[in-house]
Design an enzyme around this catalytic site. Structure first.
Site, short mmCIF file in Angstrom:
data_model
loop_
_atom_site.label_atom_id
_atom_site.label_comp_id
_atom_site.label_asym_id
_atom_site.label_seq_id
_atom_site.Cartn_x
_atom_site.Cartn_y
_atom_site.Cartn_z
N CYS A 89 22.62 -25.26 -66.62
CA CYS A 89 22.69 -26.50 -65.42
C CYS A 89 23.61 -27.48 -65.59
O CYS A 89 24.80 -27.23 -65.40
CB CYS A 89 21.13 -26.70 -65.64
SG CYS A 89 20.52 -27.52 -63.97
N ARG B 201 27.09 -28.73 -56.74
CA ARG B 201 25.91 -29.56 -57.32
C ARG B 201 24.69 -29.85 -56.82
O ARG B 201 24.87 -30.11 -55.39
CB ARG B 201 26.72 -30.97 -57.71
CG ARG B 201 25.95 -31.59 -58.83
CD ARG B 201 26.72 -32.72 -59.27
NE ARG B 201 25.64 -33.63 -59.96
CZ ARG B 201 25.87 -34.86 -60.16
NH1 ARG B 201 26.67 -35.61 -59.45
NH2 ARG B 201 25.02 -35.41 -60.87
N ARG C 118 16.72 -28.84 -59.81
CA ARG C 118 17.80 -29.57 -59.24
C ARG C 118 19.15 -29.09 -59.82
O ARG C 118 20.03 -29.47 -60.10
CB ARG C 118 17.80 -31.15 -59.60
CG ARG C 118 16.43 -31.62 -59.03
CD ARG C 118 16.53 -33.15 -58.82
NE ARG C 118 17.33 -33.79 -59.93
CZ ARG C 118 18.48 -34.54 -59.64
NH1 ARG C 118 19.07 -34.31 -58.48
NH2 ARG C 118 19.09 -35.15 -60.70
N HIS D 281 17.63 -22.36 -66.43
CA HIS D 281 17.17 -23.04 -67.65
C HIS D 281 16.28 -21.93 -68.39
O HIS D 281 15.22 -21.73 -68.67
CB HIS D 281 16.40 -24.05 -67.51
CG HIS D 281 16.87 -25.33 -67.25
ND1 HIS D 281 17.49 -26.22 -67.68
CD2 HIS D 281 17.01 -25.78 -65.73
CE1 HIS D 281 17.88 -27.23 -67.05
NE2 HIS D 281 17.75 -26.89 -65.76
N GLU E 1 15.82 -21.84 -71.52
CA GLU E 1 15.15 -22.35 -72.61
C GLU E 1 13.91 -23.11 -72.18
O GLU E 1 13.07 -23.26 -72.96
CB GLU E 1 16.01 -23.38 -73.30
CG GLU E 1 16.17 -24.91 -72.42
CD GLU E 1 17.02 -24.90 -71.05
OE1 GLU E 1 17.37 -23.73 -71.03
OE2 GLU E 1 17.53 -25.75 -70.60
N1 GLN Z 1 21.08 -31.94 -60.98
C1 GLN Z 1 21.76 -32.11 -62.12
C2 GLN Z 1 23.22 -32.57 -62.30
O1 GLN Z 1 23.84 -32.60 -61.29
C3 GLN Z 1 21.73 -30.71 -63.00
C4 GLN Z 1 20.26 -30.83 -63.14
C5 GLN Z 1 19.74 -29.85 -64.43
O2 GLN Z 1 20.42 -30.03 -65.60
N2 GLN Z 1 18.43 -29.66 -64.29
O3 GLN Z 1 23.79 -32.77 -63.60
#
Ligand code: GLN
Length: 192
Positions: free
Chosen positions: A79, A106, A134, A169, A171
């Site tokens: 992420c 992003r 996100r 994720h 994890e």
């Molecule tokens: N939206 C976050 C970013 O732009 C990433 C989100 C996440 O790592 N869960 O860094």
């Protein structure tokens, strides 16, 4: 084998739990002196890429980590970690470590669909659960970057040499197989 987990911000403890479930030793990188000890691989967790990028620079960790990855240190970014590795970010003027030939988008799923769980195929592993928060996705890859997983036609996992990146994720699930995949990458590199 020792895997370092970047522990400046975000969901790093969950990665340590996955590694310990696999019987792999890990330690946290919080400041410059932590990278003096030897390690065989690095995990860059989810969180906020801008915050992690800023802290990496402020703590003097940015250059040594960038150089280690460029020299072949196996790295797994989830992420925000994916965003830190990306050479291009479609909707952010700032890039960070910029070691991986991917173009990330992003916060790509908008506010309504900010977080969701799904299941999809991961090359070499099979169907796995995927938790997105996100999340970015990967708009395109080039050079020798391989696509490992797609959800709704969007790339959500890729590998280039010793670099592995997932938009989701692993994890935060109980499925250890993506971490196991990374541990194999680290083992292969240590043997070579
Ligand atoms: N939206 C976050 C970013 O732009 C990433 C989100 C996440 O790592 N869960 O860094």
């Amino acid at each position: 084998m020792q895997i370092a987990v970047l522990a400046l911000q975000g969901a790093f403890i969950e990665h340590e739990h996955m590694l310990s479930a696999l019987g792999v030793d890990s330690f946290e990188i919080r400041q410059l002196r932590d990278i003096q000890r030897p390690f065989d691989g690095l995990i860059i967790p989810g969180g906020e890429s801008t915050v992690q990028g800023k802290l990496l620079r402020e703590l003097g960790l940015f250059e040594p980590i960038r150089q280690a990855i460029s020299a072949g240190l196996p790295v797994f970014g989830t992420c925000a970690g994916l965003l830190l590795l990306a050479k291009e970010i479609a909707n952010d003027s700032r890039v960070h470590l910029a070691t991986m030939d991917i173009r990330a988008v992003r916060n790509a799923y908008g506010h309504q669909l900010g977080s969701f769980d799904t299941q999809a195929a991961f090359a070499g592993i099979g169907e796995i659960p995927m938790t997105f928060i996100r999340a970015p996705y990967i708009g395109s890859v080039w050079a020798d970057t391989q696509v490992l997983a797609e959800v709704d036609g969007k790339i959500v996992a890729a590998r280039q040499g010793n670099q592995l990146a997932t938009a989701f994720h692993p994890e935060l699930t109980r499925d250890l197989r993506v971490h196991e995949y990374f541990v194999h990458m680290v083992e292969q590199h240590a043997k070579a």
